[in-house]
Enzyme design. Structure first.
Site, PDB file in Angstrom:
ATOM      1  N   GLU A  97       0.813  -1.217   0.000  1.00  0.00           N
ATOM      2  CA  GLU A  97       0.000   0.000   0.000  1.00  0.00           C
ATOM      3  C   GLU A  97       0.841   1.259   0.000  1.00  0.00           C
ATOM      4  OE1 GLU A  97      -2.831   0.183   3.229  1.00  0.00           O
ATOM      5  OE2 GLU A  97      -2.994  -1.994   3.168  1.00  0.00           O
ATOM      6  N   CYS A 110       3.296   8.402   1.166  1.00  0.00           N
ATOM      7  CA  CYS A 110       3.728   7.446   2.185  1.00  0.00           C
ATOM      8  C   CYS A 110       3.845   6.094   1.495  1.00  0.00           C
ATOM      9  CB  CYS A 110       2.684   7.413   3.301  1.00  0.00           C
ATOM     10  SG  CYS A 110       3.017   6.127   4.526  1.00  0.00           S
ATOM     11  N   CYS A 117       5.863  -7.393   7.757  1.00  0.00           N
ATOM     12  CA  CYS A 117       6.828  -6.845   8.708  1.00  0.00           C
ATOM     13  C   CYS A 117       7.112  -7.889   9.784  1.00  0.00           C
ATOM     14  CB  CYS A 117       6.240  -5.576   9.340  1.00  0.00           C
ATOM     15  SG  CYS A 117       7.417  -4.679  10.364  1.00  0.00           S
ATOM     16  N   CYS A 121       4.648  -5.059  16.230  1.00  0.00           N
ATOM     17  CA  CYS A 121       4.042  -4.046  17.116  1.00  0.00           C
ATOM     18  C   CYS A 121       2.564  -4.397  17.342  1.00  0.00           C
ATOM     19  CB  CYS A 121       4.171  -2.651  16.506  1.00  0.00           C
ATOM     20  SG  CYS A 121       5.894  -2.133  16.301  1.00  0.00           S
ATOM     21  N   CYS A 124      -0.400  -2.611  15.348  1.00  0.00           N
ATOM     22  CA  CYS A 124      -0.227  -2.426  13.909  1.00  0.00           C
ATOM     23  C   CYS A 124      -1.011  -3.459  13.104  1.00  0.00           C
ATOM     24  CB  CYS A 124       1.257  -2.520  13.589  1.00  0.00           C
ATOM     25  SG  CYS A 124       1.609  -2.440  11.830  1.00  0.00           S
ATOM     26  N   CYS A 341      -1.725   2.801   7.111  1.00  0.00           N
ATOM     27  CA  CYS A 341      -1.135   1.780   6.244  1.00  0.00           C
ATOM     28  C   CYS A 341      -1.319   0.377   6.776  1.00  0.00           C
ATOM     29  CB  CYS A 341       0.327   2.077   6.002  1.00  0.00           C
ATOM     30  SG  CYS A 341       0.506   2.755   4.374  1.00  0.00           S
TER      31      CYS A 341
HETATM   32  N1  SAH Z   1       8.335   0.252  10.809  1.00  0.00           N
HETATM   33  C1  SAH Z   1       8.477   1.659  10.818  1.00  0.00           C
HETATM   34  C2  SAH Z   1       7.691   2.383   9.747  1.00  0.00           C
HETATM   35  C3  SAH Z   1       6.339   1.856   9.393  1.00  0.00           C
HETATM   36  S1  SAH Z   1       5.049   2.132  10.546  1.00  0.00           S
HETATM   37  C4  SAH Z   1       8.175   2.215  12.199  1.00  0.00           C
HETATM   38  O1  SAH Z   1       7.857   1.439  13.084  1.00  0.00           O
HETATM   39  O2  SAH Z   1       8.331   3.399  12.413  1.00  0.00           O
HETATM   40  C5  SAH Z   1       4.768   3.859  10.459  1.00  0.00           C
HETATM   41  C6  SAH Z   1       4.250   4.472  11.732  1.00  0.00           C
HETATM   42  O3  SAH Z   1       2.890   4.095  11.976  1.00  0.00           O
HETATM   43  C7  SAH Z   1       5.027   4.068  12.974  1.00  0.00           C
HETATM   44  O4  SAH Z   1       5.192   5.183  13.807  1.00  0.00           O
HETATM   45  C8  SAH Z   1       4.095   3.058  13.605  1.00  0.00           C
HETATM   46  O5  SAH Z   1       4.384   2.864  14.960  1.00  0.00           O
HETATM   47  C9  SAH Z   1       2.757   3.695  13.330  1.00  0.00           C
HETATM   48  N2  SAH Z   1       1.591   2.846  13.438  1.00  0.00           N
HETATM   49  C10 SAH Z   1       1.462   1.533  13.155  1.00  0.00           C
HETATM   50  N3  SAH Z   1       0.214   1.111  13.406  1.00  0.00           N
HETATM   51  C11 SAH Z   1      -0.468   2.192  13.836  1.00  0.00           C
HETATM   52  C12 SAH Z   1      -1.810   2.399  14.264  1.00  0.00           C
HETATM   53  N4  SAH Z   1      -2.699   1.408  14.275  1.00  0.00           N
HETATM   54  N5  SAH Z   1      -2.156   3.652  14.636  1.00  0.00           N
HETATM   55  C13 SAH Z   1      -1.278   4.661  14.614  1.00  0.00           C
HETATM   56  N6  SAH Z   1       0.000   4.538  14.242  1.00  0.00           N
HETATM   57  C14 SAH Z   1       0.407   3.299  13.862  1.00  0.00           C
END
Ligand code: SAH
Length: 353
Positions: A97, A110, A117, A121, A124, A341
């Site tokens: 995406e 973006c 991944c 997290c 996510c 995303c």
């Molecule tokens: N892996 C990298 C970049 C991709 S995620 C990272 O961790 O930074 C991009 C951003 O979106 C990161 O700050 C991540 O923590 C955040 N993110 C992921 N899922 C999310 C969610 N459900 N709500 C808000 N931010 C989220």
């Protein structure tokens, strides 16, 4: 005879690399610059369109290289703002995406850096689906080029954030190659000053990135200021705990002179309490005294199955002010089109038979 899969993806080569492979084919050096421009400025999709090259040379190129395109399989335009979300299919069928967002200061893309991944997290959308593979530099460029082709003249992409699916520092070499390609003066010529790379905090790779001395902005996804809470939300913290991460951030700043941005997704009852704000203050003040670290707050995007809901970014911002920390609340764009995303890919994978 080479099969198509053995052909080199020519979009991923820098002019010097092109020069060296073309010289092996007996071509003079100036051809590399011409071909790079055909690919990255004119954006041809077939060697036969390179009209200043002889038919014979076009055929030779075609037998050794491919120009892979990525296809837009779904496009969702927000009714609330100008955000557009793209679902792309890669040449091997995988989905990623990207999002185009319009801010007052310009248009930001973006993009994704991996299919899936490994970082896991808890909040996510991509984590539960696991990791499939790294994206090539050409596939990262392809996301931008497909968006360029689909953008109106007055909405040209002026900034990029590597905040889509994947962990950029877990795909280091391809991401660096992408940065060199997108900023090359003979190609898309995007200033890396307008690019942010976001990481969950892979410490040795932050140090490696500092050595590259790119003028990009490093964003670190913090989301919690105690090891206990951060390890719960982000398993990467067990390997690289906060002390190590913040020390790497400080080294990065010293080496590059570039201020780091911290991302903080506000999750109700998890990381939005006065105690969480106090912990953040206590962590950041001594490490960044006088540097005023920048904190970006965003209400967490609730992903089904995670059990998390959004906290108030404004209320947490006030708590941080009392701690002497500067935070901005990031506008949430494209809420109606699942612009966070990972969600569109996730729904498509879930829906497929
Ligand atoms: N892996 C990298 C970049 C991709 S995620 C990272 O961790 O930074 C991009 C951003 O979106 C990161 O700050 C991540 O923590 C955040 N993110 C992921 N899922 C999310 C969610 N459900 N709500 C808000 N931010 C989220």
């Amino acid at each position: 005879m080479q099969t198509p899969t053995e052909k080199t993806e020519i979009l991923g080569l820098l002019p010097d690399q092109l020069k060296s492979v073309l010289s092996d084919m007996g071509a003079p050096a100036f051809r590399a610059k011409q071909i790079f421009r055909w690919l990255h400025v004119r954006r041809v999709t077939d060697f036969s369109e390179m009209t200043d090259q002889s038919k014979q040379f076009q055929n030779e190129l075609d037998s050794r290289f491919c120009i892979k395109r990525i296809n837009i399989v779904q496009k969702l335009a927000s009714h609330m703002d100008d955000t557009v979300k793209y679902l792309y299919r890669l040449s091997d069928g995988n989905l990623v995406e990207a999002v185009r967002m319009v801010y007052h200061h310009g248009v930001t893309a973006c993009i994704s850096t991996q299919v899936g991944c490994k970082m896991g997290c808890k909040f996510c959308a991509s984590a539960p689906l696991g990791f499939i593979r790294n994206l090539t530099a050409a596939e990262m460029l392809g996301q931008i080029y497909a968006m360029d082709a689909d953008s109106p003249e007055d909405a040209r992409i002026s900034g990029i954030v590597l905040m889509g699916i994947g962990e950029p520092l877990d795909n280091y070499d391809n991401v660096i190659q992408f940065l060199k390609l997108i900023s090359h003066p003979d190609g898309r010529n995007m200033s890396l000053r307008h690019l942010s790379l976001s990481t969950c905090g892979i410490v040795p790779m932050i140090d490696r990135l500092a050595e590259e001395n790119f003028p990009l902005t490093l964003s670190v996804s913090l989301h919690a200021a105690t090891d206990e809470k951060r390890s719960e939300l982000m398993p990467v913290n067990r390997k690289y705990p906060l002390d190590q991460l913040l020390a790497a951030c400080q080294r990065y700043f010293r080496k590059t002179g570039r201020r780091i941005t911290f991302e903080y997704a506000v999750i109700a009852g998890e990381n939005d309490t006065p105690a969480a704000a106090a912990a953040l203050g206590a962590r950041l003040r001594p490490v960044f005294s006088g540097q005023r670290p920048h904190i970006n707050l965003i209400p967490v995007n609730p992903v089904s199955g995670t059990g998390f809901s959004a906290g108030s970014a404004r209320a947490f911002q006030k708590l941080l002010e009392q701690e002497g920390l500067n935070a901005t609340v990031r506008r949430t764009l494209g809420d109606d089109i699942k612009a966070a995303c990972g969600q569109l890919r996730r729904d498509n994978i879930k829906d497929s038979p």
